[in-house]
Design a protein around this motif. Structure first.
Motif, short mmCIF file in Angstrom:
data_model
loop_
_atom_site.label_atom_id
_atom_site.label_comp_id
_atom_site.label_asym_id
_atom_site.label_seq_id
_atom_site.Cartn_x
_atom_site.Cartn_y
_atom_site.Cartn_z
N VAL A 263 -2.93 -6.12 3.45
CA VAL A 263 -1.45 -5.61 2.51
C VAL A 263 -0.80 -6.14 1.29
O VAL A 263 -0.14 -6.42 0.29
CB VAL A 263 -0.75 -4.83 3.53
CG1 VAL A 263 -1.06 -3.82 4.57
CG2 VAL A 263 -0.47 -5.94 4.00
N THR A 264 -0.45 -7.22 2.15
CA THR A 264 -0.41 -9.17 1.27
C THR A 264 -1.22 -8.76 -0.22
O THR A 264 -0.43 -8.44 -1.24
CB THR A 264 -0.52 -10.10 1.32
OG1 THR A 264 0.55 -9.82 2.65
CG2 THR A 264 0.59 -11.37 0.32
N THR A 265 -2.25 -8.94 -0.24
CA THR A 265 -3.10 -8.78 -1.36
C THR A 265 -2.90 -7.45 -1.88
O THR A 265 -3.50 -7.70 -3.80
CB THR A 265 -4.43 -8.98 -0.97
OG1 THR A 265 -4.57 -10.59 0.17
CG2 THR A 265 -5.90 -9.21 -1.92
N LEU A 266 -3.15 -6.59 -1.17
CA LEU A 266 -2.93 -5.31 -2.60
C LEU A 266 -1.85 -5.28 -3.25
O LEU A 266 -1.55 -4.55 -4.19
CB LEU A 266 -3.43 -3.87 -1.22
CG LEU A 266 -4.72 -3.57 -1.09
CD1 LEU A 266 -4.55 -2.62 0.05
CD2 LEU A 266 -5.50 -3.47 -2.06
N GLY A 267 -0.59 -5.32 -2.24
CA GLY A 267 1.00 -5.80 -3.31
C GLY A 267 0.70 -6.53 -4.62
O GLY A 267 1.17 -5.27 -5.30
N ILE A 268 0.43 -7.37 -4.32
CA ILE A 268 -0.04 -8.63 -5.80
C ILE A 268 -0.82 -8.10 -6.57
O ILE A 268 -0.92 -7.50 -7.74
CB ILE A 268 -1.07 -9.89 -5.00
CG1 ILE A 268 0.29 -10.69 -4.06
CG2 ILE A 268 -1.17 -11.20 -5.69
CD1 ILE A 268 0.12 -11.51 -3.20
N ALA A 269 -1.86 -7.09 -5.47
CA ALA A 269 -2.70 -6.22 -7.18
C ALA A 269 -2.34 -5.33 -7.86
O ALA A 269 -2.45 -5.35 -9.30
CB ALA A 269 -4.16 -6.12 -6.02
N LEU A 270 -1.75 -4.58 -7.04
CA LEU A 270 -0.68 -3.68 -7.95
C LEU A 270 -0.12 -4.07 -8.78
O LEU A 270 0.36 -3.42 -8.86
CB LEU A 270 -0.67 -2.35 -6.90
CG LEU A 270 -1.53 -2.06 -6.29
CD1 LEU A 270 -0.65 -0.46 -5.32
CD2 LEU A 270 -1.89 -0.37 -7.09
#
Length: 397
Positions: A263-270
């Protein structure tokens, strides 16, 4: 679900809003901070709610959802490309802070592991806290399987240590550090006034209005987007094999650390999507979820967990202040000025919301936005560093 449990969930949902209103109108309550007040009121309300038969276990399970949802919300507004504009001394000093906390947290584990239970988890959570902030502490604690009691006790200790250090930052340190480190040399503001104002407003930590109705809908959209990130992370983990023979949702307990990192990675990606990054409200929405989580931690807190709290406080003070000392030594060797050292230390230890008062104490507006960006960078890397260090330290018996 009985009536007392329904009332409990209404308290979790709306008590943070009431506390934020009170904090915005009282300087004393603002000094205590909304996170602490949510803990406190949650703890006080836990006694009547438990007596009435509220399902506290269900609230504890709900806390995992709150943390996972909060992290992408906080990261959506992270302007990663803007980090390229940071002056070299600012980037170098924040790197020094990060290296310092990793080294000292690792040393603290070996010093305190015989006397402080779950010392590996404590070192991991404080690594995330002193590179990012409280959201990282909570996320890392959940990712590594720390109990809510342990997280709450560590947060209470951090309020003591953090309060001492913040007082030093805005009082004696500006005068003291000018005798230890070079003077600040203005480099010219590479950020527009509009950008500076937007970041100060977004990351100030102050209560923000949900009016007009369109703003409320925007925040609901951010929450839904964050929940999609959580669903994707859970879906990926459900596809992985179980090491303990678990099936279905029971497997998720084995992959809490991985879920948090996804979820951290997806938040950064978005955050690289401009419409997501620049739309107002995501950071404050994430902070609201952290406040709801704080209420839950107060509701679930077991007072018997206070035993050994002084040793935990001692470990935290060791990590926090020896990290600062090592950071100063590194800055001295590298010729980093004291404004840059202090503002990047503030970004690491406290996060973006505390940059403004420290910059005012230094009488330097030029370092405000770079300091906020360093705090955002800390949020983005804190979970990776904390969970990674925690997993590494757990290899040592």
């Amino acid at each position: 679900m009985n009536l007392s449990t329904i009332v409990m969930f209404l308290i979790i949902l709306f008590l943070p809003r009431l506390i934020m209103l009170l904090v915005s109108r009282s300087s004393f309550l603002a000094t205590l901070g909304p996170v602490f007040l949510c803990y406190l009121f949650g703890l006080l309300l836990s006694f009547p709610l438990k007596a009435l038969g509220a399902d506290i276990v269900l609230a504890s399970d709900f806390s995992s959802v709150l943390v996972c949802t909060a992290m992408p919300l906080i990261l959506f507004s992270a302007d990663i490309p803007a980090l390229k504009k940071l002056a070299r001394p600012m980037a170098a000093s924040f790197t020094m802070n990060t290296v310092s906390v990793i080294l000292i947290a690792t040393a603290a584990f070996f010093i305190f592991r015989q006397s402080v239970p779950d010392a590996a988890h404590i070192s991991a959570m404080l690594t995330g806290t002193y590179t990012g902030g409280t959201p990282n502490m909570i996320a890392i604690g959940h990712g590594l399987g720390s109990g809510n009691d342990r997280i709450l006790l560590l947060q209470a200790s951090d309020m003591i240590g953090g309060g001492i250090y913040f007082f030093l930052l805005i009082s004696v340190m500006p005068r003291l550090m000018r005798h230890v480190l070079p003077e600040y040399t203005p480099v010219g503001n590479t950020f527009s006034q509009e950008d500076t104002h937007r970041y100060i407003e977004a990351f100030s930590g102050r209560k923000q209005s949900v009016k007009p109705f369109r703003m409320f809908l925007n925040r609901c959209g951010f929450v839904l987007l964050s929940l999609v990130c959580v669903a994707i992370a859970m879906g990926i983990c459900l596809l992985l094999p179980s090491g303990y023979g678990n099936t279905g949702l029971a497997k998720l307990g084995e992959y809490t650390a991985l879920i948090m990192l996804i979820v951290t990675t997806l938040g950064i990606a978005l955050s690289f999507v401009k419409k997501v990054r620049t739309a107002p409200g995501s950071y404050s929405s994430g902070q609201y979820f952290i406040l709801m989580f704080s209420v839950v931690m107060g509701l679930c807190f077991d007072l018997s967990a206070v035993t050994g709290g002084l040793l935990l406080l001692g470990m935290l003070l060791f990590i926090q202040f020896v990290t600062v000392i090592l950071h100063i030594i590194m800055a001295r060797i590298a010729g980093i000025d004291y404004h840059t050292m202090m503002i990047t230390s503030t970004a690491g230890v406290f996060g973006p919301a505390f940059i403004m008062p420290v910059a005012r104490a230094l009488r330097n507006d030029e370092i405000v936005l770079p300091g906020i960006l360093c705090g955002i960078l800390g949020y983005t890397i804190g979970n990776y560093l904390g969970i990674g260090l925690g997993k590494l330290l757990l290899l040592f018996p």
